[in-house]
Write an enzyme that holds these catalytic residues in place. Structure first.
Site, PDB file in Angstrom:
ATOM      1  N   THR A  27       0.841  -1.204   0.000  1.00  0.00           N
ATOM      2  CA  THR A  27       0.000   0.000   0.000  1.00  0.00           C
ATOM      3  C   THR A  27       0.876   1.255   0.000  1.00  0.00           C
ATOM      4  O   THR A  27       1.777   1.373   0.816  1.00  0.00           O
ATOM      5  CB  THR A  27      -0.935  -0.053   1.229  1.00  0.00           C
ATOM      6  OG1 THR A  27      -1.882  -1.087   0.995  1.00  0.00           O
ATOM      7  CG2 THR A  27      -1.664   1.258   1.452  1.00  0.00           C
ATOM      8  N   GLN A 100      -4.074  -6.928  -6.754  1.00  0.00           N
ATOM      9  CA  GLN A 100      -4.679  -7.447  -5.528  1.00  0.00           C
ATOM     10  C   GLN A 100      -5.996  -6.717  -5.278  1.00  0.00           C
ATOM     11  O   GLN A 100      -6.028  -5.485  -5.185  1.00  0.00           O
ATOM     12  CB  GLN A 100      -3.753  -7.257  -4.324  1.00  0.00           C
ATOM     13  CG  GLN A 100      -4.284  -8.034  -3.115  1.00  0.00           C
ATOM     14  CD  GLN A 100      -3.635  -7.674  -1.809  1.00  0.00           C
ATOM     15  OE1 GLN A 100      -3.524  -6.495  -1.477  1.00  0.00           O
ATOM     16  NE2 GLN A 100      -3.217  -8.668  -1.054  1.00  0.00           N
ATOM     17  N   HIS A 176      -7.571 -10.584  -1.799  1.00  0.00           N
ATOM     18  CA  HIS A 176      -6.986 -10.270  -0.490  1.00  0.00           C
ATOM     19  C   HIS A 176      -7.859 -10.895   0.597  1.00  0.00           C
ATOM     20  O   HIS A 176      -8.851 -10.320   1.026  1.00  0.00           O
ATOM     21  CB  HIS A 176      -6.900  -8.761  -0.308  1.00  0.00           C
ATOM     22  CG  HIS A 176      -5.990  -8.321   0.803  1.00  0.00           C
ATOM     23  ND1 HIS A 176      -5.615  -9.148   1.835  1.00  0.00           N
ATOM     24  CD2 HIS A 176      -5.353  -7.130   1.041  1.00  0.00           C
ATOM     25  CE1 HIS A 176      -4.812  -8.493   2.664  1.00  0.00           C
ATOM     26  NE2 HIS A 176      -4.636  -7.256   2.195  1.00  0.00           N
ATOM     27  N   ASN A 179      -4.951 -10.278   6.568  1.00  0.00           N
ATOM     28  CA  ASN A 179      -4.647  -9.028   7.289  1.00  0.00           C
ATOM     29  C   ASN A 179      -5.829  -8.291   7.898  1.00  0.00           C
ATOM     30  O   ASN A 179      -5.825  -7.064   8.021  1.00  0.00           O
ATOM     31  CB  ASN A 179      -3.865  -8.076   6.375  1.00  0.00           C
ATOM     32  CG  ASN A 179      -2.508  -8.660   6.015  1.00  0.00           C
ATOM     33  OD1 ASN A 179      -2.109  -9.663   6.577  1.00  0.00           O
ATOM     34  ND2 ASN A 179      -1.814  -8.031   5.076  1.00  0.00           N
ATOM     35  N   TYR A 181      -8.943  -7.798   6.881  1.00  0.00           N
ATOM     36  CA  TYR A 181      -9.927  -7.107   6.041  1.00  0.00           C
ATOM     37  C   TYR A 181     -11.171  -7.990   5.858  1.00  0.00           C
ATOM     38  O   TYR A 181     -11.273  -9.058   6.465  1.00  0.00           O
ATOM     39  CB  TYR A 181      -9.273  -6.668   4.723  1.00  0.00           C
ATOM     40  CG  TYR A 181      -8.129  -5.722   5.000  1.00  0.00           C
ATOM     41  CD1 TYR A 181      -8.380  -4.471   5.573  1.00  0.00           C
ATOM     42  CD2 TYR A 181      -6.806  -6.093   4.771  1.00  0.00           C
ATOM     43  CE1 TYR A 181      -7.336  -3.607   5.895  1.00  0.00           C
ATOM     44  CE2 TYR A 181      -5.757  -5.222   5.090  1.00  0.00           C
ATOM     45  CZ  TYR A 181      -6.026  -3.990   5.654  1.00  0.00           C
ATOM     46  OH  TYR A 181      -5.013  -3.134   5.994  1.00  0.00           O
ATOM     47  N   ARG A 228      -4.637 -14.648  -1.199  1.00  0.00           N
ATOM     48  CA  ARG A 228      -3.709 -14.417  -0.091  1.00  0.00           C
ATOM     49  C   ARG A 228      -4.414 -14.659   1.242  1.00  0.00           C
ATOM     50  O   ARG A 228      -5.533 -14.169   1.453  1.00  0.00           O
ATOM     51  CB  ARG A 228      -3.190 -12.983  -0.121  1.00  0.00           C
ATOM     52  CG  ARG A 228      -2.063 -12.746   0.866  1.00  0.00           C
ATOM     53  CD  ARG A 228      -1.605 -11.310   0.849  1.00  0.00           C
ATOM     54  NE  ARG A 228      -0.157 -11.224   1.045  1.00  0.00           N
ATOM     55  CZ  ARG A 228       0.455 -10.199   1.629  1.00  0.00           C
ATOM     56  NH1 ARG A 228      -0.221  -9.169   2.076  1.00  0.00           N
ATOM     57  NH2 ARG A 228       1.757 -10.186   1.776  1.00  0.00           N
ATOM     58  N   ASN A 236      -4.525  -5.725  12.169  1.00  0.00           N
ATOM     59  CA  ASN A 236      -5.787  -4.988  12.222  1.00  0.00           C
ATOM     60  C   ASN A 236      -6.749  -5.522  13.283  1.00  0.00           C
ATOM     61  O   ASN A 236      -7.965  -5.547  13.092  1.00  0.00           O
ATOM     62  CB  ASN A 236      -6.436  -4.927  10.837  1.00  0.00           C
ATOM     63  CG  ASN A 236      -5.700  -3.958   9.925  1.00  0.00           C
ATOM     64  OD1 ASN A 236      -5.445  -2.815  10.300  1.00  0.00           O
ATOM     65  ND2 ASN A 236      -5.306  -4.430   8.756  1.00  0.00           N
ATOM     66  N   ARG A 318       9.169  -4.717   1.542  1.00  0.00           N
ATOM     67  CA  ARG A 318       9.869  -3.430   1.680  1.00  0.00           C
ATOM     68  C   ARG A 318      11.154  -3.364   0.858  1.00  0.00           C
ATOM     69  O   ARG A 318      11.517  -2.288   0.370  1.00  0.00           O
ATOM     70  CB  ARG A 318      10.146  -3.159   3.156  1.00  0.00           C
ATOM     71  CG  ARG A 318       8.858  -2.814   3.884  1.00  0.00           C
ATOM     72  CD  ARG A 318       9.064  -2.559   5.368  1.00  0.00           C
ATOM     73  NE  ARG A 318       7.794  -2.072   5.900  1.00  0.00           N
ATOM     74  CZ  ARG A 318       7.678  -1.068   6.768  1.00  0.00           C
ATOM     75  NH1 ARG A 318       8.747  -0.472   7.245  1.00  0.00           N
ATOM     76  NH2 ARG A 318       6.504  -0.686   7.185  1.00  0.00           N
TER      77      ARG A 318
HETATM   78  C1  8OZ Z   1      -0.255  -1.110   5.176  1.00  0.00           C
HETATM   79  C2  8OZ Z   1      -1.036   0.038   5.243  1.00  0.00           C
HETATM   80  C3  8OZ Z   1      -2.331   0.000   4.776  1.00  0.00           C
HETATM   81  C4  8OZ Z   1      -2.849  -1.162   4.253  1.00  0.00           C
HETATM   82  C5  8OZ Z   1      -2.424  -4.869   4.254  1.00  0.00           C
HETATM   83  C6  8OZ Z   1      -3.297  -3.533   2.481  1.00  0.00           C
HETATM   84  O1  8OZ Z   1      -1.968  -4.925   5.406  1.00  0.00           O
HETATM   85  C7  8OZ Z   1      -2.622  -3.559   3.616  1.00  0.00           C
HETATM   86  C8  8OZ Z   1      -2.070  -2.305   4.193  1.00  0.00           C
HETATM   87  C9  8OZ Z   1      -0.772  -2.260   4.659  1.00  0.00           C
HETATM   88  O2  8OZ Z   1      -2.723  -5.884   3.631  1.00  0.00           O
END
Ligand code: 8OZ
Length: 364
Positions: A27, A100, A176, A179, A181, A228, A236, A318
């Site tokens: 992101t 993604q 996705h 993480n 979401y 993924r 989160n 990164r």
């Molecule tokens: C970092 C900042 C905002 C979103 C993820 C799409 O963790 C993200 C994300 C990562 O999968």
């Protein structure tokens, strides 16, 4: 002796990848007006096209699916045209690129939602986390629970975005499902208290991810569909009481759908690999197609896991932001550029398209 096989071509479905190194989805919060990819996005991705496969930053399937400021979408004609510039630039350099697709669910804020509405979630449980909105960090908003009759519309948003991805020239899409979401909010019982067909049992909690994946595979082909997952990541503010049986089941079902790859965040996303006891080798052996490993890999660990047969492809995150020619540098044992953490999220060209390659540096 160096094991060179990471740098040899790999067959992914109908695609030939130049090597086994993948640019992870990252992101960057630089989309422009209309949430069209940044004017610099084609340069950014094509600078990194020597990766065997590029996976784009998370890209929302609808306006409701957005959870952070300035993340791109793939649900308008302008967004399709913006992404077309990216895929053309990557393909011109011989690269391969998947997009993604995400829906953030409860990881959003009323200021990012259509009409200032509450974000949506499996259950009305607010996550203990922040998002980036109005140029700063703020607590995510209280979500409302999706009704049963809204779920087909969410599946259809993913299906349509996948069709749009093909129209934009992508080689495939990644769902996705990780993480914290929306799709993972359904999977993990810390966020899902539903008592209908989408909550409770392992099968019910997996249902939305599997419906989305099946709809996309039907629309664009299973050989262009990846997923993924992050079975033990607390990213989160999410939790799961039974990750091993939950993900053993999910992976069996994904394998049966014939999707081209399984992308696994092994551990806490961007953090320790050993955050919880979990048998990732079991997922690897349950999944018949390509296993893409992610989280904390460097050249040494990737080579070791490749040699041991633990994965086929390896994602780097990164390192790809700071080092556009990462593949060449890993192959030649050259040092990587330092990362500027202040330009990771938001901003313009700085920290986005101005990291030098080794050739740029030696020309100066
Ligand atoms: C970092 C900042 C905002 C979103 C993820 C799409 O963790 C993200 C994300 C990562 O999968």
């Amino acid at each position: 002796m160096t094991d060179k096989t990471l740098f040899e071509p790999y067959t992914l479905g109908s695609l030939t990848l130049a090597n086994r190194i993948v640019m992870a989805p990252l992101t960057r919060n630089r989309a422009g007006a209309g949430l069209v990819p940044s004017e610099h996005a084609a340069t950014y991705y094509s600078q990194r096209a020597s990766a065997g496969l590029l996976i784009t930053e998370a890209t929302q399937v609808s306006a409701q699916a957005q959870g952070y400021q300035d993340t791109p979408g793939l649900y308008t004609q302008a967004q399709i045209e913006g992404w077309r510039k990216v895929t053309d630039a990557v393909h011109a350099k011989g690269g391969r690129i998947f997009v993604q697709l995400w829906h953030v669910g409860r990881i959003s804020h009323i200021d990012l939602q259509p009409n200032g509405d509450a974000p949506v979630a499996p259950s009305a449980i607010r996550a203990q986390t922040k998002t980036f909105v109005n140029n700063g960090f703020a607590d995510v908003s209280e979500p409302r629970a999706l009704t049963l009759d809204e779920l087909p519309g969410i599946v259809d948003d993913f299906r349509q975005a996948a069709a749009n991805a093909i129209a934009a020239g992508f080689d495939g899409v990644e769902v996705h499902g990780a993480n914290g979401y929306l799709l993972e909010q359904f999977i993990k019982d810390g966020a899902n208290l539903r008592t209908d067909a989408y909550g409770g049992s392992i099968e019910n909690r997996a249902r939305l991810l599997l419906e989305v994946t099946a709809a996309i595979a039907k629309e664009i082909g299973a050989d262009r569909t990846g997923v993924r997952i992050s079975p033990v990541s607390p990213a989160n503010g999410i939790s799961c009481s039974d990750p091993q049986p939950q993900y053993d089941y999910i992976v069996d079902q994904l394998s049966a759908l014939g999707i081209v790859y399984l992308h696994v965040v092994e551990g806490a996303t961007g953090g320790p690999r050993d955050v919880a006891l979990f048998d990732f080798d079991a997922l690897r052996s349950r999944f018949q197609n390509t296993y893409l490993a992610n989280n904390g890999y460097d050249l040494e660990l990737a080579n070791a896991h490749l040699k041991a047969g633990k994965a086929d492809l390896f994602a780097f995150g990164r390192a790809f932001i700071s080092t556009p020619d990462l593949v060449e540098r890993l192959e030649n044992g050259a040092p990587l550029n330092a990362l500027d953490p202040t330009t990771l999220y938001g901003g313009g060209a700085k920290g986005y398209i101005d990291y030098p390659t080794l050739a740029d540096s030696s020309a100066q």
